[in-house]
Design a protein around this motif. Structure first.
Motif, PDB file in Angstrom:
ATOM      1  N   ARG A  62       0.833  -1.210   0.000  1.00 60.66           N
ATOM      2  CA  ARG A  62       0.000   0.000   0.000  1.00 60.66           C
ATOM      3  C   ARG A  62       0.863   1.253   0.000  1.00 60.66           C
ATOM      4  NH1 ARG A  62      -3.172  -3.081   3.701  1.00 60.66           N
ATOM      5  NH2 ARG A  62      -2.216  -2.002   5.475  1.00 60.66           N
ATOM      6  N   GLN A  63       1.954   1.223   0.761  1.00 54.28           N
ATOM      7  CA  GLN A  63       2.849   2.385   0.813  1.00 54.28           C
ATOM      8  C   GLN A  63       3.446   2.669  -0.552  1.00 54.28           C
ATOM      9  OE1 GLN A  63       6.020   2.169   3.767  1.00 54.28           O
ATOM     10  NE2 GLN A  63       7.368   3.341   2.428  1.00 54.28           N
ATOM     11  N   SER A  66       0.905   4.106  -2.937  1.00 53.61           N
ATOM     12  CA  SER A  66       0.586   5.510  -2.670  1.00 53.61           C
ATOM     13  C   SER A  66       1.708   6.432  -3.122  1.00 53.61           C
ATOM     14  CB  SER A  66       0.315   5.713  -1.179  1.00 53.61           C
ATOM     15  OG  SER A  66       1.496   5.538  -0.409  1.00 53.61           O
TER      16      SER A  66
END
Length: 211
Positions: A62-63, A66
């Motif tokens: 997810r990091q 993003s």
């Protein structure tokens, strides 16, 4: 002989069933993959019905998504097969300054540099560590920072993309700052823990830039 009936299950007794589990890739392997993966390459980081919110591999995926490093997807390799959660390395949107794209504000990246961190002992042996040592030397000697292709050639890296990613890692770690008047101008590198800077290309005679 008459059959003996089994006693009925107690009414309301709890029943448990172990459902399918999600398997995750090791974070260290994911980080090694990201450092060398070419745009379009894929990595399966989890296999199973759902991602755990706090699973390290899922958090890291997810990091990176993003930050624009990867795009995450799901698929089934066959009908009724397990669900694969995979990431695809994105084509970097890179300006002449060597940083991942996105608009620039007054010649500096919108992302604020993180506080300087103490590098581990083995950092010098990594690609980012080797690039950092080169940048420190260039700044100490007042030399112009070369482009990513030239850095890759100097350090025997496979591609200019590896040099770009190493510089991005150094920016995120708060070890350097990259400045450029515009996305088309050569960059100036500042070593944040000393304040030393590579030379401003616009003020260096053309004959001296290659030294």
């Amino acid at each position: 002989m008459s059959d003996i009936a089994a006693p009925p299950a107690a009414s309301g007794a709890p029943r448990f069933m172990l459902g399918p589990l999600t398997l995750y890739a090791e974070v260290a392997l994911m980080e090694a993959w990201l450092e060398t993966a070419a745009p379009g390459e894929e990595l399966v980081y989890a296999t199973g019905p759902a991602l755990g919110r706090d699973a390290p591999a899922a958090v890291l995926a997810r990091q990176w998504a993003s930050e624009g490093e990867v795009a995450t997807h799901q698929r089934r390799t066959r009908a009724g097969g397990p669900l694969e959660h995979f990431m695809r390395r994105r084509m970097p949107s890179v300006g002449h300054d060597g940083l991942r794209g996105g608009p620039r504000l007054f010649g500096t990246a919108r992302r604020a540099a993180r506080p300087a961190q103490t590098a581990p002992a083995d950092f010098a042996e990594t690609q980012a560590g080797r690039v950092f040592a080169l940048l420190v030397d260039l700044a100490a000697r007042g030399q112009v920072c070369p482009n990513n292709r030239a850095i890759a050639a100097e350090l025997d890296l496979n591609t200019a993309e590896q040099a770009r990613y190493a510089i991005t890692r150094l920016v995120r770690a708060g070890m350097i700052r990259v400045d450029a008047a515009s996305t088309f101008d050569p960059r100036i590198i500042t070593i944040l823990n000393t304040g030393a800077r590579t030379a401003d290309p616009s003020r260096v005679p053309a004959a001296a830039k290659g030294k």
